[in-house]
Design an enzyme around this catalytic site. Structure first.
Site, short mmCIF file in Angstrom:
data_model
loop_
_atom_site.label_atom_id
_atom_site.label_comp_id
_atom_site.label_asym_id
_atom_site.label_seq_id
_atom_site.Cartn_x
_atom_site.Cartn_y
_atom_site.Cartn_z
N HIS A 276 0.83 -1.20 0.00
CA HIS A 276 0.00 0.00 0.00
C HIS A 276 0.87 1.25 0.00
CE1 HIS A 276 -3.48 2.55 1.09
NE2 HIS A 276 -2.59 3.20 1.82
N GLU A 277 1.89 1.27 0.85
CA GLU A 277 2.78 2.43 0.88
C GLU A 277 3.53 2.59 -0.43
OE1 GLU A 277 2.25 4.50 3.11
OE2 GLU A 277 1.04 3.15 4.34
N HIS B 250 1.54 4.46 -2.89
CA HIS B 250 1.68 5.91 -2.81
C HIS B 250 2.93 6.39 -3.55
CE1 HIS B 250 -1.70 6.62 -0.25
NE2 HIS B 250 -1.22 5.92 0.78
#
Length: 234
Positions: A101-102, A105
């Site tokens: 998920h990071e 980004h």
């Protein structure tokens, strides 16, 4: 008559707080459950992040350890992905999902994803709006004229900038999770059954942002009621 802040409108704040508590409890329980489900590839969160960034040809982003639980984040100013105690050295499907998920980004930053850039531009104005809104509302309530109402409503407008930030956060976080699941599948880091478990973790995490946005909207309704109370007293 409506004068203070400890009144019936406070139920809106309590509802928002309850929603946030429920969402937070859910994400922690879901993460706790799937942090004990080891991935077949036996890769730690840090290794997953490195593998994903390498697969995207991204070489200018560092991966660092940060203390705490679920304090994971991507810092675009320093170009670093920071993974928490429960993710960095953990080789579970939950840790893989959070790390991915990071990295989602990071991919947004690399391609100048519009909602992310808009959110970044909102940070200073949202912070300023949050700090100045209540002082303006309180000052407006002490001015017994239409001018007081205008001052209070200016506070409402400033507060709405913080609410806007929470709303813009939703597509940014949802897209990062979508990218995470896609890249975990494309790289073969997780299998189909593992992806189903990871999706549950990311879905639970997404609900915390939904709850935060709902709480912000409820708070905005409350400050509007408070600001309008000054006009009703005239």
């Amino acid at each position: 008559m409506y004068y203070g802040f400890w009144d019936y409108s406070y139920i809106l704040v309590l509802i928002g707080a309850l929603l946030s508590l429920i969402a937070s409890a859910r994400v922690r329980s879901t993460y706790s459950k799937y942090s004990r489900v080891w991935s077949a590839g036996n890769m730690t969160g840090a290794e997953v992040a490195r593998r994903i960034l390498e697969s995207q040809g991204i070489t200018d982003v560092r991966i660092e350890h940060v203390s705490g639980s679920l304090t994971d984040h991507f810092d675009p100013r320093e170009m670093v992905v920071r993974l928490s105690d429960s993710v960095y050295d953990n080789n579970s499907v939950a840790a893989a999902g959070v790390a991915a998920h990071e990295c989602g980004h990071v991919m947004q930053e690399e391609e100048n994803y519009a909602p992310l850039k808009f959110r970044e531009s909102l940070v200073p104005v949202a912070n300023f709006g949050s700090s100045i809104s209540w002082p303006l509302i309180i000052i407006g309530l002490f001015i017994n004229s239409n001018a007081g109402w205008y001052v209070a409503m200016a506070g409402v407008i400033f507060f709405s900038l913080a609410v806007l930030f929470q709303l813009v956060t939703l597509p940014v976080e949802f897209d990062a999770s979508r990218r995470a699941l896609a890249i975990l599948e494309d790289t073969g880091i997780l299998g189909q059954e593992e992806l189903r478990d990871t999706r549950k973790v990311l879905s639970a995490a997404a609900m915390t942002y939904v709850a935060a946005a709902a709480a912000a909207i409820l708070q905005l309704l409350r400050v509007m009621l408070i600001a309008n109370s000054g006009r009703r007293r005239d």
